[in-house]
Write an enzyme that holds these catalytic residues in place. Structure first.
Site, PDB file in Angstrom:
ATOM      1  N   LYS A  66       0.804  -1.228   0.000  1.00  9.49           N
ATOM      2  CA  LYS A  66       0.000   0.000   0.000  1.00  9.49           C
ATOM      3  C   LYS A  66       0.836   1.278   0.000  1.00  9.49           C
ATOM      4  CE  LYS A  66      -4.035  -1.937   2.238  1.00  9.49           C
ATOM      5  NZ  LYS A  66      -4.999  -1.879   3.330  1.00  9.49           N
ATOM      6  N   ASP A 101      -9.630   2.880   2.818  1.00 13.40           N
ATOM      7  CA  ASP A 101      -9.628   2.215   4.138  1.00 13.40           C
ATOM      8  C   ASP A 101     -10.165   3.149   5.224  1.00 13.40           C
ATOM      9  OD1 ASP A 101      -8.618  -0.267   3.424  1.00 13.40           O
ATOM     10  OD2 ASP A 101      -6.519   0.336   3.694  1.00 13.40           O
ATOM     11  N   ARG A 149       4.553  -1.347  18.192  1.00 13.53           N
ATOM     12  CA  ARG A 149       5.753  -2.083  18.588  1.00 13.53           C
ATOM     13  C   ARG A 149       6.995  -1.274  18.243  1.00 13.53           C
ATOM     14  NH1 ARG A 149       6.431  -7.716  15.544  1.00 13.53           N
ATOM     15  NH2 ARG A 149       6.415  -6.278  13.775  1.00 13.53           N
TER      16      ARG A 149
HETATM   17  P1  NAP Z   1       1.188  -3.272   7.785  1.00 14.00           P
HETATM   18  O1  NAP Z   1       1.303  -1.982   7.070  1.00 14.00           O
HETATM   19  O2  NAP Z   1       2.099  -4.384   7.460  1.00 14.00           O
HETATM   20  O3  NAP Z   1       1.300  -2.935   9.375  1.00 14.00           O
HETATM   21  C1  NAP Z   1       1.292  -3.969  10.318  1.00 14.00           C
HETATM   22  C2  NAP Z   1       1.225  -3.395  11.726  1.00 14.00           C
HETATM   23  O4  NAP Z   1       1.097  -4.499  12.645  1.00 14.00           O
HETATM   24  C3  NAP Z   1       2.462  -2.620  12.149  1.00 14.00           C
HETATM   25  O5  NAP Z   1       2.086  -1.565  13.004  1.00 14.00           O
HETATM   26  C4  NAP Z   1       3.270  -3.688  12.921  1.00 14.00           C
HETATM   27  O6  NAP Z   1       4.134  -3.153  13.897  1.00 14.00           O
HETATM   28  C5  NAP Z   1       2.150  -4.427  13.610  1.00 14.00           C
HETATM   29  N1  NAP Z   1       2.515  -5.786  13.994  1.00 14.00           N
HETATM   30  C6  NAP Z   1       2.665  -6.852  13.159  1.00 14.00           C
HETATM   31  N2  NAP Z   1       3.010  -7.947  13.880  1.00 14.00           N
HETATM   32  C7  NAP Z   1       3.080  -7.552  15.184  1.00 14.00           C
HETATM   33  C8  NAP Z   1       3.373  -8.224  16.396  1.00 14.00           C
HETATM   34  N3  NAP Z   1       3.671  -9.533  16.425  1.00 14.00           N
HETATM   35  N4  NAP Z   1       3.341  -7.528  17.550  1.00 14.00           N
HETATM   36  C9  NAP Z   1       3.033  -6.201  17.542  1.00 14.00           C
HETATM   37  N5  NAP Z   1       2.732  -5.501  16.411  1.00 14.00           N
HETATM   38  C10 NAP Z   1       2.761  -6.167  15.245  1.00 14.00           C
HETATM   39  O7  NAP Z   1      -0.288  -3.887   7.614  1.00 14.00           O
HETATM   40  P2  NAP Z   1      -1.673  -3.093   7.363  1.00 14.00           P
HETATM   41  O8  NAP Z   1      -1.902  -2.925   5.918  1.00 14.00           O
HETATM   42  O9  NAP Z   1      -1.701  -1.900   8.240  1.00 14.00           O
HETATM   43  O10 NAP Z   1      -2.742  -4.202   7.862  1.00 14.00           O
HETATM   44  C11 NAP Z   1      -2.862  -4.519   9.242  1.00 14.00           C
HETATM   45  C12 NAP Z   1      -4.052  -5.463   9.434  1.00 14.00           C
HETATM   46  O11 NAP Z   1      -5.253  -4.786   9.088  1.00 14.00           O
HETATM   47  C13 NAP Z   1      -4.017  -6.716   8.546  1.00 14.00           C
HETATM   48  O12 NAP Z   1      -4.464  -7.817   9.318  1.00 14.00           O
HETATM   49  C14 NAP Z   1      -5.016  -6.408   7.447  1.00 14.00           C
HETATM   50  O13 NAP Z   1      -5.624  -7.569   6.922  1.00 14.00           O
HETATM   51  C15 NAP Z   1      -6.038  -5.597   8.230  1.00 14.00           C
HETATM   52  N6  NAP Z   1      -6.832  -4.695   7.385  1.00 14.00           N
HETATM   53  C16 NAP Z   1      -8.175  -4.844   7.394  1.00 14.00           C
HETATM   54  C17 NAP Z   1      -8.953  -3.999   6.629  1.00 14.00           C
HETATM   55  C18 NAP Z   1     -10.436  -4.150   6.633  1.00 14.00           C
HETATM   56  O14 NAP Z   1     -11.063  -3.612   5.728  1.00 14.00           O
HETATM   57  N7  NAP Z   1     -11.045  -4.815   7.600  1.00 14.00           N
HETATM   58  C19 NAP Z   1      -8.358  -2.995   5.839  1.00 14.00           C
HETATM   59  C20 NAP Z   1      -6.974  -2.862   5.872  1.00 14.00           C
HETATM   60  C21 NAP Z   1      -6.207  -3.725   6.652  1.00 14.00           C
HETATM   61  P3  NAP Z   1       5.643  -2.683  13.493  1.00 14.00           P
HETATM   62  O15 NAP Z   1       5.525  -1.310  12.908  1.00 14.00           O
HETATM   63  O16 NAP Z   1       6.368  -2.702  14.796  1.00 14.00           O
HETATM   64  O17 NAP Z   1       6.160  -3.701  12.508  1.00 14.00           O
END
Ligand code: NAP
Length: 274
Positions: A66, A101, A149
């Site tokens: 993204k 989003d 984190r």
């Molecule tokens: P991303 O950009 O990869 O960000 C992931 C986030 O999760 C970061 O803040 C990361 O922290 C944190 N994280 C990952 N593993 C962790 C752990 N073990 N302990 C603590 N923090 C952890 O992903 P994203 O695009 O934001 O998506 C995040 C989630 O939202 C996904 O599950 C996605 O499927 C969901 N989502 C849902 C929708 C919906 O429409 N419902 C829309 C968008 C996204 P760090 O910065 O420390 O790495």
């Protein structure tokens, strides 16, 4: 001619966007199909250029593309400010990108709590989802705290907001939750196949807290189970946000009013049968 839409990301097999958009095309009788394409970060530029050449009408963009995708498209102003995109429209010839989003999450929260202004919102995460959600909540006048984190990432995110601060995922998290109106998990913690993971337990919550998990697979995450255990009255899963962000993309691409109920039913049915 049949129109082709799709989603790019890596991994992508878990995505329910194809089921959701195909249900919408069917309901409206549109001659279109929606496919999932696994695309790595290294291949992202080629994939977007290739999609344009192949005449693909629109794409969604998901983890982990993204933010990087912004380098390959013109983006409308809000998406540029957020620093992440999730929708590309190819209909004008030049790919134009959007971020739906934040629109999806704001609609969910407004339906759940009414006004957002003045609400204290604690967002777990500082990735693409957290960026989009916090941008809209900050603009609505919420007091946002980002808990991540990697603290540096949280600091960077809040520096682009008007009224926000940040913390780590340590002892101060519990204190902040006690003082919050809304808790949003915008990390991937708790997502399949790590269903037993949560960053917040029942003993950190209070019954008046609104708990919203953007993770939608599983529908009831460990965080939401903990919220139930804490007696939380307003609990929201990630399906509605998925549907509302998808509906906003659908509107951009087709200029048609999306059939929300059919889209939500398709996603919930698919999740039950997984
Ligand atoms: P991303 O950009 O990869 O960000 C992931 C986030 O999760 C970061 O803040 C990361 O922290 C944190 N994280 C990952 N593993 C962790 C752990 N073990 N302990 C603590 N923090 C952890 O992903 P994203 O695009 O934001 O998506 C995040 C989630 O939202 C996904 O599950 C996605 O499927 C969901 N989502 C849902 C929708 C919906 O429409 N419902 C829309 C968008 C996204 P760090 O910065 O420390 O790495």
């Amino acid at each position: 001619m049949k129109k082709i839409y799709g989603i790019i990301g890596d991994p992508i097999a878990h995505s329910l966007s194809p089921v959701m958009h195909d249900a919408a095309f069917k309901k409206l009788g549109l001659d279109a199909v929606y496919l999932a394409f696994r695309v790595s970060k290294d291949e992202l530029g080629d994939a977007i250029r290739g999609a344009k050449s192949l005449g693909i009408s629109g794409l969604n963009v998901t983890i982990p593309l993204k933010e990087k995708a912004l380098s390959f498209v013109d983006a409308e102003e809000v998406a540029r400010k957020i620093g992440a995109i999730n929708t590309i429209d190819f209909s004008s010839g030049t790919p134009i990108a959007y971020n739906t989003d934040g629109i999806g999450s704001l609609r969910v929260l407004k339906e759940t709590v009414g006004g957002i202004k003045g609400k204290k919102v604690l967002i777990l995460g500082a990735g693409g989802a957290a960026k989009a959600i916090s941008f809209y909540l900050d603009a609505e006048g919420a007091k946002v705290t980002i808990a991540n984190r990697t603290k540096e990432r949280a600091a960077l995110l809040t520096s682009n907001l008007r009224n926000a601060d940040y913390i780590g995922l340590d002892a101060e998290l519990g204190e902040h939750i006690k003082d919050s109106n809304i808790l949003i998990n915008a990390t991937s913690v708790g997502m399949h196949p790590h269903e037993d993971a949560t960053l917040v337990n029942a003993d950190m919550m209070h019954p008046e807290l609104v708990v919203f998990d953007v993770v939608y697979n599983p529908m009831e995450t460990k965080l939401l189970k903990e919220a139930k255990r804490a007696g939380v009255k307003k609990i929201v899963d990630g399906v509605k946000m998925l549907v509302y962000q998808g509906a906003a993309s659908f509107r951009i691409w087709t200029k048609e009013e999306p059939p929300i109920d059919a889209m939500e039913k398709a996603v919930r049915d698919a999740l039950i049968s997984i």
